[in-house]
Design a protein around this motif. Sequence first.
Motif, mmCIF file in Angstrom:
data_model
loop_
_atom_site.group_PDB
_atom_site.id
_atom_site.type_symbol
_atom_site.label_atom_id
_atom_site.label_comp_id
_atom_site.label_asym_id
_atom_site.label_seq_id
_atom_site.Cartn_x
_atom_site.Cartn_y
_atom_site.Cartn_z
ATOM 1 N N GLY A 24 0.776 -1.228 0.000
ATOM 2 C CA GLY A 24 0.000 0.000 0.000
ATOM 3 C C GLY A 24 0.806 1.276 0.000
ATOM 4 O O GLY A 24 0.254 2.358 0.192
ATOM 5 N N MET A 25 2.114 1.198 -0.249
ATOM 6 C CA MET A 25 2.977 2.367 -0.052
ATOM 7 C C MET A 25 3.222 3.186 -1.312
ATOM 8 O O MET A 25 3.934 4.189 -1.276
ATOM 9 C CB MET A 25 4.310 1.922 0.558
ATOM 10 N N GLY A 26 2.661 2.753 -2.425
ATOM 11 C CA GLY A 26 2.766 3.554 -3.644
ATOM 12 C C GLY A 26 3.962 3.245 -4.514
ATOM 13 O O GLY A 26 4.176 3.918 -5.533
ATOM 14 N N GLY A 27 4.736 2.244 -4.176
ATOM 15 C CA GLY A 27 5.877 1.862 -4.991
ATOM 16 C C GLY A 27 5.566 0.644 -5.847
ATOM 17 O O GLY A 27 4.415 0.209 -5.950
ATOM 18 N N LEU A 28 6.609 0.101 -6.467
ATOM 19 C CA LEU A 28 6.476 -1.130 -7.255
ATOM 20 C C LEU A 28 7.147 -2.263 -6.495
ATOM 21 O O LEU A 28 8.349 -2.204 -6.216
ATOM 22 C CB LEU A 28 7.131 -0.971 -8.625
ATOM 23 N N THR A 29 6.379 -3.279 -6.147
ATOM 24 C CA THR A 29 6.928 -4.460 -5.480
ATOM 25 C C THR A 29 7.308 -5.483 -6.529
ATOM 26 O O THR A 29 6.455 -5.962 -7.283
ATOM 27 C CB THR A 29 5.907 -5.068 -4.504
ATOM 28 N N VAL A 30 8.590 -5.814 -6.586
ATOM 29 C CA VAL A 30 9.093 -6.785 -7.559
ATOM 30 C C VAL A 30 9.319 -8.110 -6.847
ATOM 31 O O VAL A 30 10.151 -8.208 -5.945
ATOM 32 C CB VAL A 30 10.411 -6.312 -8.200
ATOM 33 N N ILE A 31 8.566 -9.121 -7.233
ATOM 34 C CA ILE A 31 8.738 -10.451 -6.663
ATOM 35 C C ILE A 31 9.648 -11.235 -7.594
ATOM 36 O O ILE A 31 9.304 -11.493 -8.752
ATOM 37 C CB ILE A 31 7.380 -11.149 -6.475
ATOM 38 N N CYS A 32 10.808 -11.578 -7.103
ATOM 39 C CA CYS A 32 11.838 -12.222 -7.940
ATOM 40 C C CYS A 32 11.568 -13.714 -8.029
ATOM 41 O O CYS A 32 12.147 -14.519 -7.291
ATOM 42 C CB CYS A 32 13.226 -11.931 -7.376
ATOM 43 N N ASP A 33 10.686 -14.077 -8.943
ATOM 44 C CA ASP A 33 10.222 -15.459 -9.070
ATOM 45 C C ASP A 33 9.970 -15.791 -10.536
ATOM 46 O O ASP A 33 10.000 -14.910 -11.392
ATOM 47 C CB ASP A 33 8.933 -15.629 -8.274
ATOM 48 N N PHE A 89 9.625 4.656 -5.585
ATOM 49 C CA PHE A 89 10.512 3.675 -4.960
ATOM 50 C C PHE A 89 10.120 2.277 -5.422
ATOM 51 O O PHE A 89 9.007 2.038 -5.910
ATOM 52 C CB PHE A 89 10.487 3.780 -3.432
ATOM 53 N N GLY A 90 11.061 1.372 -5.272
ATOM 54 C CA GLY A 90 10.815 -0.024 -5.607
ATOM 55 C C GLY A 90 11.142 -0.902 -4.417
ATOM 56 O O GLY A 90 11.863 -0.495 -3.502
ATOM 57 N N ALA A 91 10.609 -2.112 -4.416
ATOM 58 C CA ALA A 91 10.876 -3.073 -3.348
ATOM 59 C C ALA A 91 11.134 -4.435 -3.963
ATOM 60 O O ALA A 91 10.367 -4.889 -4.821
ATOM 61 C CB ALA A 91 9.704 -3.139 -2.383
ATOM 62 N N LEU A 92 12.210 -5.073 -3.543
ATOM 63 C CA LEU A 92 12.549 -6.411 -4.029
ATOM 64 C C LEU A 92 12.175 -7.444 -2.975
ATOM 65 O O LEU A 92 12.513 -7.287 -1.796
ATOM 66 C CB LEU A 92 14.046 -6.510 -4.319
ATOM 67 N N VAL A 93 11.495 -8.496 -3.395
ATOM 68 C CA VAL A 93 11.076 -9.567 -2.495
ATOM 69 C C VAL A 93 11.640 -10.876 -3.010
ATOM 70 O O VAL A 93 11.428 -11.253 -4.164
ATOM 71 C CB VAL A 93 9.533 -9.642 -2.413
ATOM 72 N N GLY A 94 12.377 -11.583 -2.156
ATOM 73 C CA GLY A 94 13.003 -12.838 -2.550
ATOM 74 C C GLY A 94 12.051 -14.017 -2.470
ATOM 75 O O GLY A 94 11.049 -13.992 -1.756
ATOM 76 N N THR A 95 12.358 -15.065 -3.223
ATOM 77 C CA THR A 95 11.565 -16.297 -3.261
ATOM 78 C C THR A 95 12.522 -17.493 -3.210
ATOM 79 O O THR A 95 13.744 -17.313 -3.208
ATOM 80 C CB THR A 95 10.735 -16.362 -4.554
ATOM 81 N N PRO A 96 11.996 -18.720 -3.181
ATOM 82 C CA PRO A 96 12.902 -19.877 -3.179
ATOM 83 C C PRO A 96 13.869 -19.905 -4.360
ATOM 84 O O PRO A 96 15.004 -20.400 -4.231
ATOM 85 C CB PRO A 96 11.941 -21.068 -3.228
ATOM 86 N N VAL A 97 13.465 -19.374 -5.508
ATOM 87 C CA VAL A 97 14.330 -19.413 -6.689
ATOM 88 C C VAL A 97 15.615 -18.626 -6.462
ATOM 89 O O VAL A 97 16.725 -19.133 -6.667
ATOM 90 C CB VAL A 97 13.586 -18.871 -7.930
ATOM 91 N N GLY A 117 18.257 5.688 -10.149
ATOM 92 C CA GLY A 117 18.095 6.809 -9.239
ATOM 93 C C GLY A 117 16.891 6.669 -8.325
ATOM 94 O O GLY A 117 16.540 7.601 -7.594
ATOM 95 N N ILE A 118 16.277 5.503 -8.329
ATOM 96 C CA ILE A 118 15.095 5.240 -7.512
ATOM 97 C C ILE A 118 15.505 4.449 -6.277
ATOM 98 O O ILE A 118 16.261 3.481 -6.363
ATOM 99 C CB ILE A 118 14.043 4.451 -8.322
ATOM 100 N N ASP A 119 15.003 4.851 -5.119
ATOM 101 C CA ASP A 119 15.292 4.118 -3.882
ATOM 102 C C ASP A 119 14.697 2.720 -3.946
ATOM 103 O O ASP A 119 13.571 2.521 -4.421
ATOM 104 C CB ASP A 119 14.725 4.861 -2.680
ATOM 105 N N ILE A 120 15.466 1.746 -3.450
ATOM 106 C CA ILE A 120 15.046 0.352 -3.482
ATOM 107 C C ILE A 120 15.115 -0.236 -2.079
ATOM 108 O O ILE A 120 16.179 -0.233 -1.438
ATOM 109 C CB ILE A 120 15.939 -0.494 -4.418
ATOM 110 N N ALA A 121 13.984 -0.743 -1.594
ATOM 111 C CA ALA A 121 13.946 -1.488 -0.336
ATOM 112 C C ALA A 121 14.047 -2.976 -0.660
ATOM 113 O O ALA A 121 13.517 -3.433 -1.678
ATOM 114 C CB ALA A 121 12.654 -1.198 0.420
ATOM 115 N N VAL A 122 14.728 -3.720 0.186
ATOM 116 C CA VAL A 122 14.965 -5.140 -0.079
ATOM 117 C C VAL A 122 14.485 -5.984 1.104
ATOM 118 O O VAL A 122 14.835 -5.709 2.256
ATOM 119 C CB VAL A 122 16.456 -5.420 -0.330
ATOM 120 N N ALA A 123 13.691 -7.004 0.821
ATOM 121 C CA ALA A 123 13.301 -8.008 1.816
ATOM 122 C C ALA A 123 13.931 -9.331 1.398
ATOM 123 O O ALA A 123 13.531 -9.913 0.385
ATOM 124 C CB ALA A 123 11.787 -8.130 1.903
#
Length: 358
Positions: A24-33, A89-97, A117-123
């Motif tokens: 809900g934070m307005g960024g793009l959540t990228v699921i690396c799968d 901003f963007g967010a990276l989310v890891g998976t089993p892959v 130049g975009i801030d990236i949060a990583v989980a």
Amino acid sequence: MKGLYRYLAPFAPDYSGAASVFFGMGGLTVICDPGGCSGNVCGYDEPRFYGGKGLLFSAAIRDLDTIFGRDDVLEKKIISALSATGVNFGALVGTPVVSVIGTDMKALGRILKKRTGIDIAVAETNGMDLYDKGEEKGYMGLISAFAQRQVDPDEKFILVLGALPMNMLSGVGLKEIEKNISCLNSEKLIFAGQPDSLEIFKKLRNITSCAVVAPAGLKAARYLQREYDIPYSVFFPDNAVFDGIADKLRDNIHKKCRILIIHQQIAGNALRKKLMAELAEYDAEMTVGTWFTLDSELAQPQDIHFDDEDNFIDIIDNYDIIIGDPFFKKALRTWNGEFIDLIHYGVSGDLYSWENKI
């Protein structure tokens, strides 16, 4: 056999929890799968997906790209998606892959920030833990990516951690939390993971305190206390669901009754406190059990963490009444006590009637 589940299906995984923090934070959540994990999040674990405005993107990692180590393909896909959506901003989310192939998620985040130049949060999730650990990593990823020492003397905030759909009860949302925090004064209540919460991570010095409503927020709260001297408190809002359970118990409880409450720990503790106050004359023994984080500082000696299905089945015979998600009934083949429903979205998703007001 330890680890064998015959009756219960898997609970929401860590990558779903992390995606919930960012949704809900307005960024793009990228699921690396390759695609399946994203489908799991969108179709089953994120009740806000079809009615909300969150942006999710599957990196669609292909077999050959993985085998030949073509990280440049992954980078180009994500950069293209970030550019096309125009997010801040963007967010990276890891998976089993990415866990199996050893992708350095933090390094990938730094590369993407340098090139866009975009801030990236990583989980750094891996699909092996449960949703609460993913939420915890999501919060810590936000702090790591955005924490600055900006201070605006005219702004005061209370930051709420853990108020996400998989932690809350049916029909209990942000308004109930607001009603239960009476010490606002001039301070503004900010819910981490909501649209207006991104800037708060850039102004941590303006946070006067944190309120934690689920164990997933404890690590972030303790970090902020340690590094920024921000105090925190733990609570869960009183609500109509708890009132209904208390009413049902009055018809079933007896002296020295043994009651097991199953949910996330902070909600379970709050329900126990209410029931012990309202039904004190029965002198019931009340235990909080959870499949998720059981924090030692918040636990009573009798509280339980369930390791697997066999462990759960062995323990339940010790109780006369169980309060928990109706999904658990599938494993109660030989138990003859009284069961009272307390729906937990992180356990059963949309299987049962559940209206999310987050």
